[in-house]
Design a protein around this motif. Structure first.
Motif, PDB file in Angstrom:
ATOM      1  N   ASP A  92       0.809  -1.215   0.000  1.00 47.51           N
ATOM      2  CA  ASP A  92       0.000   0.000   0.000  1.00 47.51           C
ATOM      3  C   ASP A  92       0.845   1.269   0.000  1.00 47.51           C
ATOM      4  N   ASP A  93       2.165   1.140  -0.026  1.00 50.15           N
ATOM      5  CA  ASP A  93       3.046   2.308   0.037  1.00 50.15           C
ATOM      6  C   ASP A  93       2.768   3.263  -1.120  1.00 50.15           C
ATOM      7  N   GLU A  94       2.834   4.550  -0.829  1.00 51.47           N
ATOM      8  CA  GLU A  94       2.637   5.561  -1.860  1.00 51.47           C
ATOM      9  C   GLU A  94       3.849   5.677  -2.772  1.00 51.47           C
ATOM     10  N   THR A  95       4.983   5.203  -2.326  1.00 49.22           N
ATOM     11  CA  THR A  95       6.176   5.155  -3.162  1.00 49.22           C
ATOM     12  C   THR A  95       6.827   3.781  -3.026  1.00 49.22           C
ATOM     13  N   VAL A  96       7.501   3.363  -4.081  1.00 49.05           N
ATOM     14  CA  VAL A  96       8.232   2.095  -4.033  1.00 49.05           C
ATOM     15  C   VAL A  96       9.441   2.274  -3.122  1.00 49.05           C
ATOM     16  N   VAL A  97       9.600   1.374  -2.181  1.00 54.52           N
ATOM     17  CA  VAL A  97      10.652   1.496  -1.174  1.00 54.52           C
ATOM     18  C   VAL A  97      11.566   0.281  -1.233  1.00 54.52           C
ATOM     19  N   PHE A 159      11.181 -12.192  -2.174  1.00 58.16           N
ATOM     20  CA  PHE A 159      12.622 -12.257  -1.939  1.00 58.16           C
ATOM     21  C   PHE A 159      13.304 -11.086  -2.649  1.00 58.16           C
ATOM     22  N   GLY A 160      14.420 -10.657  -2.110  1.00 59.09           N
ATOM     23  CA  GLY A 160      15.148  -9.562  -2.737  1.00 59.09           C
ATOM     24  C   GLY A 160      14.905  -8.232  -2.060  1.00 59.09           C
ATOM     25  N   ASP A 161      15.087  -7.152  -2.826  1.00 55.67           N
ATOM     26  CA  ASP A 161      15.068  -5.798  -2.267  1.00 55.67           C
ATOM     27  C   ASP A 161      13.781  -5.037  -2.521  1.00 55.67           C
ATOM     28  N   GLY A 162      12.768  -5.691  -3.094  1.00 58.27           N
ATOM     29  CA  GLY A 162      11.516  -5.007  -3.407  1.00 58.27           C
ATOM     30  C   GLY A 162      11.611  -4.119  -4.627  1.00 58.27           C
ATOM     31  N   MET A 163      12.766  -4.109  -5.281  1.00 64.23           N
ATOM     32  CA  MET A 163      12.998  -3.270  -6.454  1.00 64.23           C
ATOM     33  C   MET A 163      13.369  -4.178  -7.646  1.00 64.23           C
ATOM     34  N   SER A 284       4.606   7.035 -11.379  1.00 60.34           N
ATOM     35  CA  SER A 284       6.002   6.620 -11.523  1.00 60.34           C
ATOM     36  C   SER A 284       6.661   6.282 -10.187  1.00 60.34           C
ATOM     37  N   SER A 285       6.267   6.967  -9.121  1.00 58.00           N
ATOM     38  CA  SER A 285       6.876   6.709  -7.813  1.00 58.00           C
ATOM     39  C   SER A 285       6.390   5.391  -7.211  1.00 58.00           C
ATOM     40  N   LYS A 286       5.332   4.816  -7.776  1.00 52.55           N
ATOM     41  CA  LYS A 286       4.777   3.567  -7.253  1.00 52.55           C
ATOM     42  C   LYS A 286       5.111   2.377  -8.142  1.00 52.55           C
ATOM     43  N   MET A 287       6.030   2.575  -9.073  1.00 53.87           N
ATOM     44  CA  MET A 287       6.288   1.551 -10.080  1.00 53.87           C
ATOM     45  C   MET A 287       7.776   1.301 -10.240  1.00 53.87           C
TER      46      MET A 287
END
Length: 352
Positions: A92-97, A159-163, A284-287
């Protein structure tokens, strides 16, 4: 963003982003785009099992090693096809973290393959059940590979860094499930982007397929609803995990929503040529995506005339079973194999 909205976002962005590019250097960007797309795939052709060798053994004709015999016919992979993996991440984050190595990357609750075929100018979308049981690579808190287990395919992104790392893991898992299918790009979008995407096209009309009033009082089964804001979010995201088969029902809602979204997006595009660019910027900040401007410029001239209908949204058959608290979806291997041949291959005329 959930599956339905994300799939057409990429198509729509491809169509509209080209309007922001200058004509100078456009052909150069197109050439670079095709080259980049090909290089991003870890494989060049699926590794389909040779299930029916009767054709190859009974003919004296020239035979390619990568041809696939099936039910008396011969198939060759269409290497002009471009395939993207679209992921809806359960965050639900407003930005990808970016997160620490481990299992907090977020599960891919929506998984769709977007398939662009320049030869017949068609678009197809393959929905993948998030509970599909397949090979999942397990990594420790230091990012070191530990083992491979059979688990729900949606868990691989965790798994991984979420990015980018998590996305690459998920791409590999889907590619392997589809016999090492080439995948040329990806987009992973947080579900919090759904209201933005939905409202950018003026909302989406649906006939509610199941009662969702637990989350939104307007979402009564059978009701004709114009989805706006959080209503769209709940329609494509919500499910009661205590109800057996709830994910399959949600996947059908996402499939239905996708069809309505495409209709709404096309109407919006007619009124505002820059609408896709505006939408792409808004989320773009959520993708997380590896699709670049030169790749979009390569695709744009072709996609505008590509055909797409509800029949082009495909789901793989299988059996859903309950294992303790969790559901497991066992893909019908024959249906998966047949679907890959129908979507990604072309028949070859073999003359003995």
């Amino acid at each position: 963003m959930r599956g339905a909205g994300k799939v057409f976002l990429i198509i729509w962005a491809v169509l509209m982003t080209v309007t922001t590019l200058g004509l100078a250097g456009f052909e150069v960007m197109r050439i670079l785009g095709k080259s980049n797309l090909d290089s991003k795939s870890a494989t060049s052709t699926p590794m389909m099992a040779q299930t029916d060798m009767s054709v190859s053994e009974s003919t004296d004709a020239y035979w390619e090693e990568d041809w696939v015999p099936y039910n008396g016919n011969v198939y060759d992979y269409n290497d002009d096809i471009i395939t993207f993996l679209i992921m809806g991440i359960d965050k639900d984050d407003e930005t990808v973290v970016k997160v620490e190595e481990g299992t907090d990357g977020g599960q891919a609750d929506a998984l769709f393959l977007l398939v662009l075929n320049p030869r017949d100018q068609s678009i197809k979308v393959i929905g993948i059940n998030r509970n599909s049981m397949t090979d999942i690579d397990v990594y420790d808190e230091y990012g070191r590979y530990m083992t491979t287990v059979i688990a729900q395919i949606a868990t691989q992104h965790g798994f991984g860094d979420g990015m980018e790392e998590s996305c690459n893991y998920q791409v590999k898992a889907v590619s392997n499930m589809f016999y090492q299918l080439p995948i040329h790009g990806y987009a992973a979008i947080n579900m919090s982007a759904i209201p933005t995407i939905n409202d950018q096209v003026g909302g989406v009309d649906v006939t509610v397929l199941e009662d969702l009033t637990k989350w939104d009082k307007t979402l009564k089964e059978g009701a004709q609803v114009h989805l706006e804001g959080d209503s769209a979010f709940y329609y494509v995201k919500a499910r009661d995990v205590h109800v057996f088969g709830s994910n399959e029902n949600r996947l059908e809602r996402q499939r239905q929503y996708l069809e309505g979204f495409i209709d709404a997006a096309r109407e919006t595009t007619k009124e505002n040529n820059n609408a896709a660019v505006e939408l792409f910027t808004a989320i773009s900040s959520k993708m997380v995506t590896n699709i670049s401007a030169d790749e979009i410029s390569y695709l744009a001239p072709y996609i505008s005339s590509f055909s797409f209908s509800s029949d082009d949204i495909i789901t793989i058959k299988g059996e859903n079973v309950k294992n303790g608290k969790f559901e497991e979806f066992y893909v019908d291997d024959d249906d998966l194999y047949k679907t890959i041949l129908e979507v990604f291959y072309e028949k070859v005329d073999v003359v003995g």
